[in-house]
Design an enzyme around this catalytic site. Structure first.
Site, short mmCIF file in Angstrom:
data_model
loop_
_atom_site.label_atom_id
_atom_site.label_comp_id
_atom_site.label_asym_id
_atom_site.label_seq_id
_atom_site.Cartn_x
_atom_site.Cartn_y
_atom_site.Cartn_z
N ASP A 84 37.16 22.42 13.70
CA ASP A 84 35.94 21.99 14.41
C ASP A 84 36.03 22.26 15.90
OD1 ASP A 84 35.05 20.98 11.94
OD2 ASP A 84 35.98 19.03 12.33
N HIS A 109 31.62 27.06 10.00
CA HIS A 109 31.46 27.60 11.35
C HIS A 109 29.97 27.73 11.66
CE1 HIS A 109 35.69 29.63 11.09
NE2 HIS A 109 35.74 28.32 11.22
#
Length: 430
Positions: free
Chosen positions: A40, A68
């Site tokens: 992340d 993503h």
């Protein structure tokens, strides 16, 4: 009669001495984007940025547990299996053998992104024939294992239940099936799938699998992906040793999720790389603290795959130095600097202590890790909006000092600074 060969045979014209093979140092170098914390960190945005100058973007490991997010022309794309470079129409995207592929999930992802404007992906997507397949029953087993952990240990890992761990376990135990198996004799493939289901049902009697239904869907998917499948070894060898190309490898997950180097209770299947030529890392804020909720809210920190809120807190340079020791980073992308704009003061974790004494390492044992006390450096906040900054001199002096401190402490140059979602919001330093 002559034997045709003699140890004492002489030559009037002896053969020339063997010539030493010249060393060949040619080949296209590969740049790698890796996460330096728990994932992340914003890898997708950096891959998208670098993909604009790349000929080939390769997803090298993980599955659709990764997520993503890429923002281009105010459109937000979410990728789980597709390489983030798929948006670039001049770039080939490759799903490598280290990736585990859930085919229904792959096509669901493609359909969603097509509706957002993704076009022509089938002309620039290549899938390795050696990538392993995630079956629906792998996902069911993932959930059953979590229930079992909760019952036996009072806590679970918190997996995405996407079947990633069970699939990699099959890969390690040599019971898994690959894309090449799906492309070959389907009756043999079906037989192996049924055997694998029986193995799981012997371990998990509650597991219900509609084998014939899943096989029927897989047969249909086989024909859809057949034009995309290539021998991954030959494909990558040609890419590296053929005509000049810029090649980018996109890592999923991150260093602290690695099965060897990560935190014991947080690991997922992610293998750190330290043999490729150039590596980039990115990072954001982690660990719980009083400002965690503020950082989570301002940064819109919600998992792309799970929808769960991410834990946020002060930057931990002990972890980043540890990740650098493993991977040998050559440049850093520091993301989400703008999230800190409103803070009066900013802390940075610089050392761990146990019983009041600094320890020069990142603990492998979770019980030891839970006992550490973090030593912080304090910085005054810059209290200025940085989201419009596009070059180094646009940043406030206090923000510059913060960036230089991070850079010097890790010992790796910061090449990019992120101040927003889109690729235009990345300040390139050199």
């Amino acid at each position: 009669m002559s034997s045709g060969w003699s140890a004492n045979k002489s030559y009037s014209n002896p053969p020339p001495a063997a010539v030493k093979r010249p060393r060949n140092d040619s080949g296209n170098k590969v740049s790698v984007v890796l996460g330096a914390q728990w994932g992340d960190e914003g890898k997708g945005k950096v891959v998208d940025l670098l993909a604009t100058e790349s000929d080939l973007v390769c997803r090298c490991q993980g599955g659709n547990n990764a997520g993503h997010t890429v923002v281009v022309d105010e459109k937000e794309y979410d990728f789980h299996l597709l390489p983030s470079g798929i948006i670039n129409t001049k770039c080939t995207s490759f799903i490598g053998n280290g990736v585990v592929i859930h085919l229904p999930g792959l096509f669901e992802e493609i359909d969603k992104n097509e509706k957002k404007g993704l076009k022509g992906w089938e002309k620039r997507l290549v899938i390795s024939d050696r990538a392993h397949i995630v079956f629906d029953f792998h996902q069911a087993v993932d959930g059953l294992q979590e229930v079992q952990r909760q019952a036996q240990e009072g806590q679970n890992i918190g997996t995405t239940k996407k079947g990633i761990g069970p699939t990699y376990a099959c890969k390690a135990s040599r019971t898994g099936l690959r894309i090449c198996d799906l492309m070959a004799d389907f009756s043999e493939f079906s037989s192996r799938v049924k055997n694998l289901v029986q193995q799981y049902q012997s371990m998990f009697p509650a597991l219900k699998v509609e084998v014939e239904s899943e096989l029927k869907k897989l047969k249909d998917y086989a024909e859809r992906i057949r034009p995309l499948v290539r021998d991954g070894v030959y494909f990558m060898y040609d890419a590296i040793h053929g005509s000049p190309k810029k090649i980018l490898a996109e890592g999923a997950n991150a260093a602290l999720l690695d099965i060897d180097f990560g935190e014991d209770m947080c690991v997922c299947v992610c293998v750190c790389v330290n043999i490729i030529y150039i590596l980039y890392i990115l990072y954001k804020y982690r660990d719980t603290s009083a400002v965690g909720e503020l950082l989570q809210t301002r940064g819109h920190e919600v998992g792309v795959t799970t929808g769960r809120k991410r834990r946020c807190g002060w930057l931990d340079l002990v972890i980043l130095k540890y990740a650098h020791m493993i991977n040998g980073f050559t440049a850093i992308a520091l993301t989400k600097l703008d999230i800190l704009d409103v803070l009066d003061e900013i802390k940075v974790g610089v050392a761990y202590k146990i019983n009041g004494k600094r320890i020069p390492y990142f603990p492998a044992n979770m019980e030891v890790l839970q006992k550490v006390e973090v030593e912080y450096e304090m910085f005054s906040g810059w209290k200025t909006d940085t989201s419009a900054a596009r070059k180094w001199n646009d940043l406030p002096p206090k923000a510059q000092n913060y960036i230089r401190f991070v850079e010097n402490h890790i010992g790796v140059p910061i090449k990019w600074v992120g101040v927003g979602k889109s690729r235009e919001c990345m300040i390139q330093m050199f």
